[in-house]
Design an enzyme around this catalytic site. Structure first.
Site, PDB file in Angstrom:
ATOM      1  CG  ASP A   1       8.046 -25.779  -2.307  1.00  0.00           C
ATOM      2  OD1 ASP A   1       6.899 -25.355  -2.061  1.00  0.00           O
ATOM      3  OD2 ASP A   1       9.072 -25.069  -2.212  1.00  0.00           O
TER       4      ASP A   1
ATOM      5  CG  HIS B   1       9.102 -24.690  -7.623  1.00  0.00           C
ATOM      6  ND1 HIS B   1       8.211 -25.484  -6.925  1.00  0.00           N
ATOM      7  CD2 HIS B   1       9.337 -23.625  -6.834  1.00  0.00           C
ATOM      8  CE1 HIS B   1       7.925 -24.910  -5.775  1.00  0.00           C
ATOM      9  NE2 HIS B   1       8.603 -23.782  -5.683  1.00  0.00           N
TER      10      HIS B   1
HETATM   11 ZN   LIG Z   1       7.218 -23.353  -1.416  1.00  0.00          ZN
END
Ligand SMILES: [Zn+2]
Length: 277
Positions: A240, A263
């Site tokens: 990610d 995130h």
């Molecule tokens: Zn992910």
């Protein structure tokens, strides 16, 4: 078809597809609709999640009203293979989740015949620290003469957590970086803790998914499932991180170490890195 990934989105549950094709050197990664309209996959295109979807993924705005959800695993595969110029035609509201990893996107990028491109790096010329509530990302210059970026993710949910403290790293400057990414990072799947899964399902999300489809970590490890790697959660967070930081707009040169970051914090760092250019 070469270059294509088809399937349902994780948050929307809606069928969709992406078709990956080459693009002229210097054009960057562009996500477009067949009907027209598209956007360069960069931090300026970051958009809030639609109502009812928690901010646990990366969404881009395509034009004024159109959005595409969950681009991070696709972006990670492109960055992991060193591909910085591509045209992605997206169908539906969300990039398919597949098995929760980036493996299908690696196959598609390779299937489309795309290879490492010689994009100009974003040089991390000074230390940047983003820190909040026990999470932290540090970007810093790499020792002189070393190209590429060393990415490292450190996961530590504390002594009572259902998974042990663990870390994973990947060096985009290594000679075999693309192969290492494809073998050791891309197969790591999205995961969530059992307590989080209950909250998300109570909110009406992931209704059609069972723990066999998605890695759910209970007190004794994965429920009805097995880890692909002992440190699969840390490897997925690394995946990610690589995908989110690709939104800075080019390959990085430096070192990035993330601890417990998600995130939102990755996006903040991507913005800071984009500003270095
Ligand atoms: Zn992910």
């Amino acid at each position: 078809m070469n270059g294509e990934v088809r399937g349902r989105g994780l948050f929307s549950g809606t069928p969709g597809a992406v078709r990956i094709a080459g693009a002229a050197v210097g054009s960057g990664i562009r996500i477009a609709r067949r009907s027209g309209g598209g956007v360069r996959a960069k931090v300026v295109a970051l958009a809030p999640q639609p109502e009812g979807i928690p901010a646990r993924n990366t969404t881009l705005a395509i034009g004024a009203t159109d959005r595409i959800l969950t681009v991070e695993h696709l972006m990670s595969a492109l960055a992991g293979l060193g591909v910085w110029d591509a045209r992605v035609e997206a169908e539906g509201p969300e990039v398919p989740i597949g098995d929760g990893s980036a493996a299908a996107f690696v196959d598609a990028v390779r299937g489309a015949g795309l290879r490492k491109s010689g994009a100009e790096p974003i040089v991390i010329s000074r230390e940047i620290v983003i820190e909040r509530g026990g999470a932290r990302i540090v970007a810093r210059p790499r020792s002189p003469g070393r190209g590429g970026c060393l990415y490292r993710y450190e996961l530590d949910y504390g002594p009572d957590a259902p998974m042990a403290a663990q870390a994973a790293e990947w060096d985009s400057g290594a000679a075999d970086a693309a192969e290492t990414y494809a073998r050791e990072v891309a197969p790591a799947r999205t995961f969530c803790l059992e307590s989080e899964a209950r909250i998300l399902q109570a909110a009406g999300l992931f209704k059609d998914l069972s723990p066999r489809d998605m890695l759910v970590i209970g007190a004794d490890g994965p429920i009805e499932n097995e880890y692909r790697f002992e440190n699969e959660p840390a490897r997925h967070k690394l995946l990610d991180l690589i995908g989110d930081l690709a939104l800075a707009g080019g390959p990085l040169q430096g070192e990035v170490v993330a601890t417990r970051a998600g995130h939102a914090m990755n996006h903040e760092m991507a913005r800071a890195l984009a500003a270095l250019r």
